[in-house]
Motif scaffolding. Structure first.
Motif, short mmCIF file in Angstrom:
data_model
loop_
_atom_site.label_atom_id
_atom_site.label_comp_id
_atom_site.label_asym_id
_atom_site.label_seq_id
_atom_site.Cartn_x
_atom_site.Cartn_y
_atom_site.Cartn_z
N CYS A 33 0.87 -1.17 0.00
CA CYS A 33 0.00 0.00 0.00
C CYS A 33 0.91 1.23 0.00
O CYS A 33 1.07 1.90 1.01
CB CYS A 33 -0.93 -0.04 1.22
N ASP A 34 1.54 1.48 -1.15
CA ASP A 34 2.49 2.58 -1.25
C ASP A 34 2.36 3.29 -2.60
O ASP A 34 1.56 2.89 -3.46
CB ASP A 34 3.92 2.08 -1.04
N ILE A 35 3.16 4.34 -2.78
CA ILE A 35 3.09 5.16 -3.99
C ILE A 35 3.49 4.35 -5.22
O ILE A 35 2.88 4.48 -6.29
CB ILE A 35 3.99 6.41 -3.83
N TYR A 50 4.35 12.53 -8.52
CA TYR A 50 5.09 13.52 -7.74
C TYR A 50 5.05 14.91 -8.36
O TYR A 50 5.36 15.89 -7.70
CB TYR A 50 6.55 13.08 -7.56
N LYS A 57 -1.39 12.11 -4.77
CA LYS A 57 -0.39 11.37 -3.98
C LYS A 57 -0.52 11.75 -2.51
O LYS A 57 -0.57 10.88 -1.64
CB LYS A 57 1.02 11.67 -4.48
N ASP A 58 -0.63 13.05 -2.26
CA ASP A 58 -0.77 13.51 -0.87
C ASP A 58 -2.07 13.00 -0.25
O ASP A 58 -2.10 12.58 0.92
CB ASP A 58 -0.72 15.03 -0.81
N GLU A 61 -1.63 9.33 0.68
CA GLU A 61 -0.81 9.15 1.88
C GLU A 61 -1.56 9.56 3.14
O GLU A 61 -1.47 8.89 4.17
CB GLU A 61 0.49 9.93 1.76
N GLN A 62 -2.35 10.63 3.06
CA GLN A 62 -3.12 11.08 4.22
C GLN A 62 -4.19 10.05 4.58
O GLN A 62 -4.36 9.72 5.76
CB GLN A 62 -3.76 12.44 3.94
N ARG A 64 -4.22 6.85 3.82
CA ARG A 64 -3.56 5.63 4.29
C ARG A 64 -3.09 5.79 5.73
O ARG A 64 -3.31 4.92 6.57
CB ARG A 64 -2.37 5.31 3.38
N ASP A 65 -2.48 6.93 6.02
CA ASP A 65 -1.99 7.17 7.38
C ASP A 65 -3.14 7.26 8.38
O ASP A 65 -3.03 6.76 9.51
CB ASP A 65 -1.14 8.44 7.43
#
Length: 144
Positions: A33-35, A50, A57-58, A61-62, A64-65
């Motif tokens: 579960c990554d970029i 990017y 992308k942001d 990540e937000q 997921r976190d």
């Protein structure tokens, strides 16, 4: 080279769909579960994520976190690792209990053999004492 608004929207839709799948835990084999996996699943380059689609992308990540902080693990391998660590801990505890039991039983066996040897010696001593007195006859032994 500029891309058309329609094509940009299609790409964003693919990225969002891939994002939703990954965050639901639908990971491809060998994926995380990554970029990198997000880019692969959305069929875009990481460089595009990017630069052109940095906001997605942001967002990924937000989200997921936030899921990780709330205790929802989106990567099944992380859940598997956590489960295996718990299993290892349980097995270690069980092994310790078993080792203690083995030690106890070994000590018991040693004590029991020692007592049996002492009792056998006492029986032999008593038999010899009875035979010396002469008023006791040995019983015939049974052949089995």
């Amino acid at each position: 080279m500029r891309i058309s608004p329609e094509r940009r929207q299609q790409t964003e839709d693919r990225i969002r769909a891939a994002m939703d799948r990954l965050l639901r835990g639908e990971l491809p084999p060998e994926g995380k579960c990554d970029i990198k996996t997000l880019a692969h699943e959305a069929a875009v380059t990481r460089a595009a994520l990017y630069s052109t689609y940095l906001h997605l992308k942001d967002e990924f990540e937000q989200r997921r976190d936030k899921l990780r902080q709330s205790g929802v693990i989106t990567d099944p391998r992380e859940a598997q690792i956590t489960g295996l660590k718990q299993t290892v801990d349980k097995l270690r505890a069980r092994n310790t209990v078993q080792q203690n039991r083995i030690t106890e039983l070994t000590q018991f066996r040693t004590t029991a053999l020692s007592q049996l040897a002492a009792q056998h010696e006492e029986i032999l001593r008593l038999r010899a004492a009875m035979l010396r007195q002469g008023n006791v006859r040995a019983l015939p032994r049974r052949n089995s």
